[in-house]
Each structure stands twice: as C-alpha cells, then as structure tokens.
Design a protein around this motif. Sequence first.
Motif, PDB file in Angstrom:
ATOM      1  N   TYR A   1       0.851  -1.187   0.000  1.00  0.00           N
ATOM      2  CA  TYR A   1       0.000   0.000   0.000  1.00  0.00           C
ATOM      3  C   TYR A   1       0.886   1.237   0.000  1.00  0.00           C
ATOM      4  CZ  TYR A   1       1.083   0.480   4.977  1.00  0.00           C
ATOM      5  OH  TYR A   1       1.743   0.632   6.167  1.00  0.00           O
ATOM      6  N   ASP A   2       0.353   2.326  -0.478  1.00  0.00           N
ATOM      7  CA  ASP A   2       1.069   3.597  -0.510  1.00  0.00           C
ATOM      8  C   ASP A   2       0.822   4.318   0.819  1.00  0.00           C
ATOM      9  OD1 ASP A   2       2.034   6.150  -0.886  1.00  0.00           O
ATOM     10  OD2 ASP A   2       1.082   6.455  -2.839  1.00  0.00           O
ATOM     11  N   PRO A   3       1.869   4.467   1.672  1.00  0.00           N
ATOM     12  CA  PRO A   3       1.650   5.081   2.987  1.00  0.00           C
ATOM     13  C   PRO A   3       1.301   6.564   2.920  1.00  0.00           C
ATOM     14  CG  PRO A   3       3.988   4.694   2.609  1.00  0.00           C
ATOM     15  CD  PRO A   3       3.259   4.027   1.487  1.00  0.00           C
ATOM     16  N   ALA A   4       1.584   7.207   1.782  1.00  0.00           N
ATOM     17  CA  ALA A   4       1.186   8.609   1.629  1.00  0.00           C
ATOM     18  C   ALA A   4      -0.295   8.724   1.270  1.00  0.00           C
ATOM     19  CB  ALA A   4       2.039   9.280   0.552  1.00  0.00           C
ATOM     20  N   TYR A   5      -0.869   7.623   0.831  1.00  0.00           N
ATOM     21  CA  TYR A   5      -2.272   7.606   0.389  1.00  0.00           C
ATOM     22  C   TYR A   5      -3.182   7.033   1.466  1.00  0.00           C
ATOM     23  CZ  TYR A   5      -6.060   6.768  -3.044  1.00  0.00           C
ATOM     24  OH  TYR A   5      -7.242   6.771  -3.743  1.00  0.00           O
ATOM     25  N   TRP A   6      -2.697   5.998   2.159  1.00  0.00           N
ATOM     26  CA  TRP A   6      -3.475   5.305   3.182  1.00  0.00           C
ATOM     27  C   TRP A   6      -2.919   5.582   4.571  1.00  0.00           C
ATOM     28  CZ3 TRP A   6      -7.831   2.758   1.753  1.00  0.00           C
ATOM     29  CH2 TRP A   6      -7.943   2.338   0.422  1.00  0.00           C
ATOM     30  N   GLU A   7      -3.817   5.678   5.534  1.00  0.00           N
ATOM     31  CA  GLU A   7      -3.449   5.736   6.952  1.00  0.00           C
ATOM     32  C   GLU A   7      -3.760   4.384   7.571  1.00  0.00           C
ATOM     33  OE1 GLU A   7      -4.691   8.095  11.078  1.00  0.00           O
ATOM     34  OE2 GLU A   7      -5.862   8.368   9.228  1.00  0.00           O
ATOM     35  N   VAL A   8      -2.783   3.812   8.281  1.00  0.00           N
ATOM     36  CA  VAL A   8      -2.986   2.519   8.931  1.00  0.00           C
ATOM     37  C   VAL A   8      -3.595   2.748  10.308  1.00  0.00           C
ATOM     38  CG1 VAL A   8      -1.882   0.424   9.802  1.00  0.00           C
ATOM     39  CG2 VAL A   8      -1.067   1.481   7.678  1.00  0.00           C
ATOM     40  N   LEU A   9      -4.726   2.115  10.561  1.00  0.00           N
ATOM     41  CA  LEU A   9      -5.402   2.249  11.850  1.00  0.00           C
ATOM     42  C   LEU A   9      -5.137   1.059  12.762  1.00  0.00           C
ATOM     43  CD1 LEU A   9      -8.879   3.649  10.729  1.00  0.00           C
ATOM     44  CD2 LEU A   9      -6.825   4.909  11.350  1.00  0.00           C
ATOM     45  N   VAL A  10      -5.067  -0.133  12.172  1.00  0.00           N
ATOM     46  CA  VAL A  10      -4.797  -1.358  12.936  1.00  0.00           C
ATOM     47  C   VAL A  10      -3.795  -2.193  12.144  1.00  0.00           C
ATOM     48  CG1 VAL A  10      -5.780  -3.455  13.968  1.00  0.00           C
ATOM     49  CG2 VAL A  10      -7.137  -1.347  13.907  1.00  0.00           C
ATOM     50  N   LYS A  11      -2.830  -2.788  12.846  1.00  0.00           N
ATOM     51  CA  LYS A  11      -1.808  -3.589  12.179  1.00  0.00           C
ATOM     52  C   LYS A  11      -1.509  -4.838  12.986  1.00  0.00           C
ATOM     53  CE  LYS A  11       1.946  -0.986  14.398  1.00  0.00           C
ATOM     54  NZ  LYS A  11       3.104  -0.105  14.185  1.00  0.00           N
ATOM     55  N   GLU A  12      -0.895  -5.836  12.326  1.00  0.00           N
ATOM     56  CA  GLU A  12      -0.424  -7.020  13.035  1.00  0.00           C
ATOM     57  C   GLU A  12       0.700  -6.620  13.982  1.00  0.00           C
ATOM     58  OE1 GLU A  12       0.190 -10.802  11.039  1.00  0.00           O
ATOM     59  OE2 GLU A  12      -0.622  -9.910   9.204  1.00  0.00           O
ATOM     60  N   THR A  13       0.648  -7.113  15.203  1.00  0.00           N
ATOM     61  CA  THR A  13       1.651  -6.745  16.196  1.00  0.00           C
ATOM     62  C   THR A  13       3.027  -7.276  15.826  1.00  0.00           C
ATOM     63  OG1 THR A  13      -0.035  -6.725  17.933  1.00  0.00           O
ATOM     64  CG2 THR A  13       2.265  -6.871  18.643  1.00  0.00           C
ATOM     65  N   SER A  14       3.109  -8.502  15.339  1.00  0.00           N
ATOM     66  CA  SER A  14       4.402  -9.134  15.094  1.00  0.00           C
ATOM     67  C   SER A  14       5.077  -8.642  13.826  1.00  0.00           C
ATOM     68  CB  SER A  14       4.231 -10.659  15.021  1.00  0.00           C
ATOM     69  OG  SER A  14       3.328 -11.000  13.975  1.00  0.00           O
ATOM     70  N   SER A  15       4.282  -8.388  12.768  1.00  0.00           N
ATOM     71  CA  SER A  15       4.875  -8.075  11.464  1.00  0.00           C
ATOM     72  C   SER A  15       4.651  -6.643  11.012  1.00  0.00           C
ATOM     73  CB  SER A  15       4.275  -9.003  10.406  1.00  0.00           C
ATOM     74  OG  SER A  15       2.880  -8.756  10.271  1.00  0.00           O
ATOM     75  N   ASN A  16       3.786  -5.909  11.709  1.00  0.00           N
ATOM     76  CA  ASN A  16       3.392  -4.556  11.308  1.00  0.00           C
ATOM     77  C   ASN A  16       2.614  -4.521  10.004  1.00  0.00           C
ATOM     78  OD1 ASN A  16       4.366  -3.094  13.522  1.00  0.00           O
ATOM     79  ND2 ASN A  16       6.438  -2.986  12.659  1.00  0.00           N
ATOM     80  N   ASN A  17       2.169  -5.669   9.517  1.00  0.00           N
ATOM     81  CA  ASN A  17       1.335  -5.669   8.320  1.00  0.00           C
ATOM     82  C   ASN A  17       0.009  -4.974   8.614  1.00  0.00           C
ATOM     83  OD1 ASN A  17       3.176  -7.081   6.770  1.00  0.00           O
ATOM     84  ND2 ASN A  17       2.306  -9.080   7.260  1.00  0.00           N
ATOM     85  N   ALA A  18      -0.459  -4.164   7.678  1.00  0.00           N
ATOM     86  CA  ALA A  18      -1.696  -3.415   7.872  1.00  0.00           C
ATOM     87  C   ALA A  18      -2.898  -4.349   7.831  1.00  0.00           C
ATOM     88  CB  ALA A  18      -1.823  -2.347   6.797  1.00  0.00           C
ATOM     89  N   LEU A  19      -3.830  -4.130   8.767  1.00  0.00           N
ATOM     90  CA  LEU A  19      -5.077  -4.895   8.816  1.00  0.00           C
ATOM     91  C   LEU A  19      -6.299  -4.007   8.586  1.00  0.00           C
ATOM     92  CD1 LEU A  19      -4.361  -7.111  11.966  1.00  0.00           C
ATOM     93  CD2 LEU A  19      -4.239  -7.813   9.560  1.00  0.00           C
ATOM     94  N   MET A  20      -6.143  -2.715   8.847  1.00  0.00           N
ATOM     95  CA  MET A  20      -7.248  -1.771   8.661  1.00  0.00           C
ATOM     96  C   MET A  20      -6.665  -0.449   8.211  1.00  0.00           C
ATOM     97  SD  MET A  20      -9.924  -0.486  11.587  1.00  0.00           S
ATOM     98  CE  MET A  20     -10.955   0.957  11.381  1.00  0.00           C
ATOM     99  N   ILE A  21      -7.148   0.071   7.087  1.00  0.00           N
ATOM    100  CA  ILE A  21      -6.607   1.293   6.501  1.00  0.00           C
ATOM    101  C   ILE A  21      -7.753   2.206   6.066  1.00  0.00           C
ATOM    102  CG2 ILE A  21      -4.421   0.290   5.733  1.00  0.00           C
ATOM    103  CD1 ILE A  21      -5.637  -0.177   2.996  1.00  0.00           C
TER     104      ILE A  21
END
Length: 392
Positions: A278-298
Amino acid sequence: MKKFNLLLIFIVLLSFGSCRSDSETPAEVTIDNTVKTGKLSGKVISQNGSKPIGGASVFTFDEKYKIYYTTSDADGNFTLEAPVGDRTIHIQTGDGSNFRTEISTSVKHNETANLNANQTKLNQVAKIAYVKGSYDKIEDIIQNLGYTATEITNADLANITTIAQYDIIFLNCGSRNYSLNQSLYPAIDANLATFVANGGSIYASDWDVSYLVGGTDNTNNCMLPGGFVPDSKLCSTNTGSSGIVPATVSNAGLSTALGFNTLNIDFDLGSWQKIVNYDPAYWEVLVKETSSNNALMIRTNHFTTSGTPNTPIGNAPNTTFTTVCITLPGNIQISISVPTAAVPYLVALGATVGPCSGSTNSGYIYYTSFHNHATGNIGNAGVILQYVILNL
C-alpha cells in the motif's frame, strides 16, 4: 450639540450589538478581563442510548467565534469548559458531516451543568446503504447502535442515480459475487469512483477489496482489471490463513476512543485478504499485526480522479453545514462541521474550508482485512467497527 453626541453614542453602541451571533450571547468578563466560564458535562451515546461513544468532538463558540473544544473519553464522558451565556453545543464524530447533534443550553459562571442522555445522543444525518454479503452483516452493528441503513444490490451500484441518494455505502465481504451479471462491473467501478470523488464514503471488508482494486469474489494477484483505486496505491491477495492474530491499534485517536490499543482478531475462515502493498502517503494505517506490522485496517480520503462528473451526493445538496479545519492550541488540527453562516467568521480567524487532510472533495474509503460479523462473535473488533461506522 449635546443631543447629537448622545444620539451618536447610542448608534455606535447599537452597531456593536448587531455584530453578535444570533445564537450566542456575549461572554461576560471578570475585573481582570478574563472570560467568565462554566462547565458542561455529559455522556455521548448512540441514538438508541445503548452504547457510549468515545472520541466524539464536543465544542461551542463564543460571540467572536473562538472555539471551546474537548472530546469524549472511551466511556463517552466529557466535560467542556465554555463561556457563560446561552450556547449551542455541538457533538460530532468524524468531521461531523454524517453524525452530529446540536444542544441549546445556558452556561453559568463557575457552575457545572449536567446534560442529560436525551440531549447527548448522537444523531444520524447521513443516508446509509449496504450491500448484502456472504459472511458479514455490518447492518447488524449499525442497527444495534440505533441507526438505519437501506439494503441495495449490485444492480443498484450500477445506477449512479440510485447510489447518489446515499452518503455512506457498506460493502459486506462476499457481496461482489451477488452480481450474477459480471458485465455490471465496469459501471459499478465507475459509479463508486464518482461517488467517492464527490464526497461519498465507502467501507469494504475482506474479499470486497475487489470493489476497490478489481477482481470478482476476491483478489489473488496485484493489478487485476477493474476497480477504481489505482493499482499503485493498494494490493491485497487472498493468502491469509485462519487463526488468532494479535493486533495493535496504531492510530492514537482510535486508541483513545476505544480505550485499548491491543486486541486479538479471529480470522475464522481458511483464507482472507492480506494487504501486501500500500502507498503510505495515500493510506493511513489504523490497525496492524503486532508481530509483522502488516496493515489490517486502513483508510484514505485522498481519492481523486479525472473525468468523473460533478454529482451531488446524499445530504450534501440540502445541508446547511460546511466542513472546516480549525487549529487548536498546540498546533492540533480538527475537522468539524459548522453552520455555513459561521464559515466567513471562522476563516477570518484562520480556519480553512474543507478537511484538515486529504482531498477537499473526497469521501473516505475504509478497508478492513478482517470481518465485521465473524460467526456473530467479533470481540473488540466490534467496537472498532462501531468507530468506523460513526467516523465515515
């Protein structure tokens, strides 16, 4: 000559009085010229009175349009310091365009007045629609808060006149396969682009990322045909495995509203959409996986596109409120909706028209890789989804 001078003084005093807001009374001052204030306390709750609402904006203005502002805590409680006199108290979530309440009350010096539950219920002003899914029922969460949503179909999504009636559209996981005629997809994609570009907001969960980036039931690869969000902004593949995923709430405002910042999310199906890019300048991450920091909610309100028609959406043509961005002390920016008549005065004090970030005309797009109705038991994820509903 004396009579003339007295008349002139009277006219000047009268002109000062005429500059006051119709809805506010002048703030009284103490001997040292500080404004006299009192306090208002209450609890922000859903329209049916069943759920406290955290993170709601609570504010008022004095006759010079200075803002007095606070937010509700995770239990919905707030205390607002306000100038004495007759005031209009605003309660809002998101930027106030879809859910808001106005209260007329009187503030007394050095006193705390308690607003009752009937006054502090958060009202729905948005028109909400949802598309039935195979796995989710976001409509149940909406209704449990006391709000209303109208069921529409994929055939309705293919008709811009139909969806332009609404302010918010919820896309339940698995709903795209309800469209038996896949020739509708291009019209659906184009209409959703028009809807968001003109201020409508969308929530999609899990497999319904296909509405955003292309595909049918789900997406197995990046850069599939279809969708309306640019492929460079998001890629999600159906490669998640079932199980409990520890997650972290990475947005401070969301964490404060919820009262927690960690939770376990139950991915109860054998496969689910993982956000792989995902483009971090376009999306804001609200919830992520604790272990990997993968985005779960944007989420994003940066959607722009060329060639889409200017189409009035939902309540926008009839509203008497306008979204503005105001900077609070500490350089904190807030997006709120105010009576349109107040906008010139707030702009003169430094406010700007439109939200504090994103495209001025864009609505929000929220996407969660997790379900909103997993076997009827989604734990703390349910509270997160209540926040999503109220902040679109």
